[in-house]
Design a protein around this motif. Structure first.
Motif, PDB file in Angstrom:
ATOM      1  N   SER A 145       6.592 -32.888  27.834  1.00 12.97           N
ATOM      2  CA  SER A 145       7.089 -32.360  26.573  1.00 12.97           C
ATOM      3  C   SER A 145       8.591 -32.114  26.632  1.00 12.97           C
ATOM      4  O   SER A 145       9.326 -32.417  25.687  1.00 12.97           O
ATOM      5  N   PHE A 146       9.077 -31.588  27.753  1.00 14.63           N
ATOM      6  CA  PHE A 146      10.508 -31.328  27.925  1.00 14.63           C
ATOM      7  C   PHE A 146      11.311 -32.624  27.867  1.00 14.63           C
ATOM      8  O   PHE A 146      12.352 -32.703  27.198  1.00 14.63           O
ATOM      9  N   TYR A 147      10.843 -33.647  28.574  1.00 19.56           N
ATOM     10  CA  TYR A 147      11.563 -34.925  28.589  1.00 19.56           C
ATOM     11  C   TYR A 147      11.526 -35.601  27.219  1.00 19.56           C
ATOM     12  O   TYR A 147      12.481 -36.297  26.840  1.00 19.56           O
ATOM     13  N   GLY A 155       5.834 -39.451  24.822  1.00 20.24           N
ATOM     14  CA  GLY A 155       4.777 -39.134  25.777  1.00 20.24           C
ATOM     15  C   GLY A 155       3.482 -38.727  25.116  1.00 20.24           C
ATOM     16  O   GLY A 155       3.459 -38.224  23.988  1.00 20.24           O
ATOM     17  N   ILE A 156       2.401 -38.958  25.828  1.00 18.98           N
ATOM     18  CA  ILE A 156       1.069 -38.517  25.421  1.00 18.98           C
ATOM     19  C   ILE A 156       0.403 -37.875  26.627  1.00 18.98           C
ATOM     20  O   ILE A 156       0.403 -38.444  27.723  1.00 18.98           O
ATOM     21  N   SER A 157      -0.160 -36.692  26.450  1.00 20.36           N
ATOM     22  CA  SER A 157      -0.988 -36.068  27.478  1.00 20.36           C
ATOM     23  C   SER A 157      -2.453 -36.198  27.075  1.00 20.36           C
ATOM     24  O   SER A 157      -2.827 -35.826  25.954  1.00 20.36           O
ATOM     25  N   LEU A 158      -3.256 -36.711  27.983  1.00 17.62           N
ATOM     26  CA  LEU A 158      -4.688 -36.889  27.733  1.00 17.62           C
ATOM     27  C   LEU A 158      -5.442 -35.778  28.439  1.00 17.62           C
ATOM     28  O   LEU A 158      -5.474 -35.733  29.679  1.00 17.62           O
ATOM     29  N   ASP A 221       2.609 -35.665  22.069  1.00 14.22           N
ATOM     30  CA  ASP A 221       1.443 -34.895  21.630  1.00 14.22           C
ATOM     31  C   ASP A 221       0.391 -34.921  22.732  1.00 14.22           C
ATOM     32  O   ASP A 221       0.444 -35.746  23.661  1.00 14.22           O
ATOM     33  N   ALA A 222      -0.568 -34.000  22.631  1.00 15.77           N
ATOM     34  CA  ALA A 222      -1.697 -33.934  23.561  1.00 15.77           C
ATOM     35  C   ALA A 222      -2.988 -34.223  22.805  1.00 15.77           C
ATOM     36  O   ALA A 222      -3.144 -33.797  21.654  1.00 15.77           O
ATOM     37  N   PHE A 223      -3.898 -34.934  23.456  1.00 18.24           N
ATOM     38  CA  PHE A 223      -5.162 -35.317  22.832  1.00 18.24           C
ATOM     39  C   PHE A 223      -6.329 -35.017  23.769  1.00 18.24           C
ATOM     40  O   PHE A 223      -6.285 -35.352  24.962  1.00 18.24           O
ATOM     41  N   ASN A 224      -7.364 -34.394  23.221  1.00 17.26           N
ATOM     42  CA  ASN A 224      -8.624 -34.270  23.933  1.00 17.26           C
ATOM     43  C   ASN A 224      -9.329 -35.626  23.949  1.00 17.26           C
ATOM     44  O   ASN A 224      -9.435 -36.287  22.911  1.00 17.26           O
ATOM     45  N   ILE A 225      -9.819 -36.026  25.117  1.00 18.59           N
ATOM     46  CA  ILE A 225     -10.587 -37.258  25.245  1.00 18.59           C
ATOM     47  C   ILE A 225     -11.910 -36.913  25.928  1.00 18.59           C
ATOM     48  O   ILE A 225     -11.933 -36.573  27.112  1.00 18.59           O
TER      49      ILE A 225
END
Length: 301
Positions: A145-147, A155-158, A221-225
């Motif tokens: 998120s910082f970068y 970026g995406i966080s899974l 963003d972050a996504f629940n998978i």
């Protein structure tokens, strides 16, 4: 498309590399081979400890960052090893992304960032990990998120549920199968067997990745998978026993409060409405994912 997969010799990374190559991507796999040993000869395989350095990669590549110590249980004891493999490595990957102007970084985080929160858990719910593994995944997300905010690196966080399938190296499926191979009469179960969690088959994860890479247009963003349903540890044991045609006695080893170990999240079900809005749906239920994974593992033994 140039794709870089860190942790490419591991379980999820190896499946991802096969998938990307079949799609026609030029793939670089980076791994120190400390816990995985898979090699796809059609990829460029780089042996490197990402805690210490990162290689030159093509400009504008998509980076899929999986390199980490994947064992939640050992994070409570081997704290510094997990920190270096899970956090320091992520910082180095983001520096690599910045230097080579990556098109997108996909970070493989975990549902453990939530700890034991509301069920089902949404991406907006409280971040409250109860294991060092979960804590270090939170740190990884914050680095991404910082970068994104400061350097414009998308970026995406899974936030993954339990991913299972062929080549799985740890977790309840492989644990039960190994135990029953040694002793067909008794199955040791960590916790009280009532822990209930969501499982996703590996091919469903790959299809989710495909959807997000194609349709996510934001900065970060972050996504629940995960799945829409869940199964108990006792139900998983029954599936394994059915596939192995065994009827062992169950012996429970409770670490307290029904946990299998310190830091074990007892209940996990993710709200996946956010990724569903992109048109993705899992093909297999949690129980089906477990059964398919058991068959995958037994086929290779």
């Amino acid at each position: 498309m140039a794709s870089v997969v860190t942790g490419g010799a591991g379980y999820i990374g190896s499946h991802l590399i096969d998938y990307l190559i079949e799609k026609g991507d030029d793939v670089i796999s980076i791994d120190d081979y400390s816990s995985g040993n898979y090699t796809n000869t059609r990829a460029k395989n780089v042996k490197l400890d990402l805690r210490l350095a990162y290689p030159e990669i093509p400009k504008g590549a998509i980076i899929y960052h999986l390199a980490a110590n994947p064992d939640v249980r050992t994070s409570m004891d081997n704290i510094y090893d997990h920190f270096e493999r899970d956090v320091k490595t992520t910082l180095n990957i983001m520096e690599m992304a910045r230097k080579y102007d990556a098109k997108l970084v996909v970070f493989f985080s975990s549902s453990t960032v939530y700890g034991e929160g509301r069920i089902p858990t949404t991406e907006a719910d409280k971040i409250d990990p109860i294991s060092n593994y979960g804590l270090f995944k939170v740190m990884g997300e914050e680095i991404l998120s910082f970068y994104a905010r400061n350097y414009g690196i998308r970026g995406i966080s899974l936030r993954l549920a339990n991913i299972t399938g062929g080549r799985v190296s740890h977790g309840v499926v492989i644990d039960f199968i190994k135990k029953l191979k040694k002793n067909k009469e008794t199955l040791e179960i960590l916790g009280n067997g009532k822990q209930r969690k969501s499982y996703l088959y590996i091919t469903d994860l790959l299809s989710a990745l495909d959807v997000l890479v194609k349709y996510f247009k934001g900065l970060y963003d972050a996504f629940n998978i995960g799945n829409d349903d869940w199964v108990t540890v006792d139900e998983i044991a029954r599936i394994v026993e059915e596939e192995m045609k065994l009827s062992p006695k169950h012996v429970y080893v409770d670490a307290g409060e029904g946990r299998g170990w310190k830091g074990d999240v007892r209940f996990m079900l993710l709200d996946i409405s956010k990724i569903k809005s992109f048109g993705w749906l899992p093909k297999y239920s949690s129980a089906q994912a477990i059964r398919l994974a058991v068959r995958d593992v037994l086929d290779k033994i």
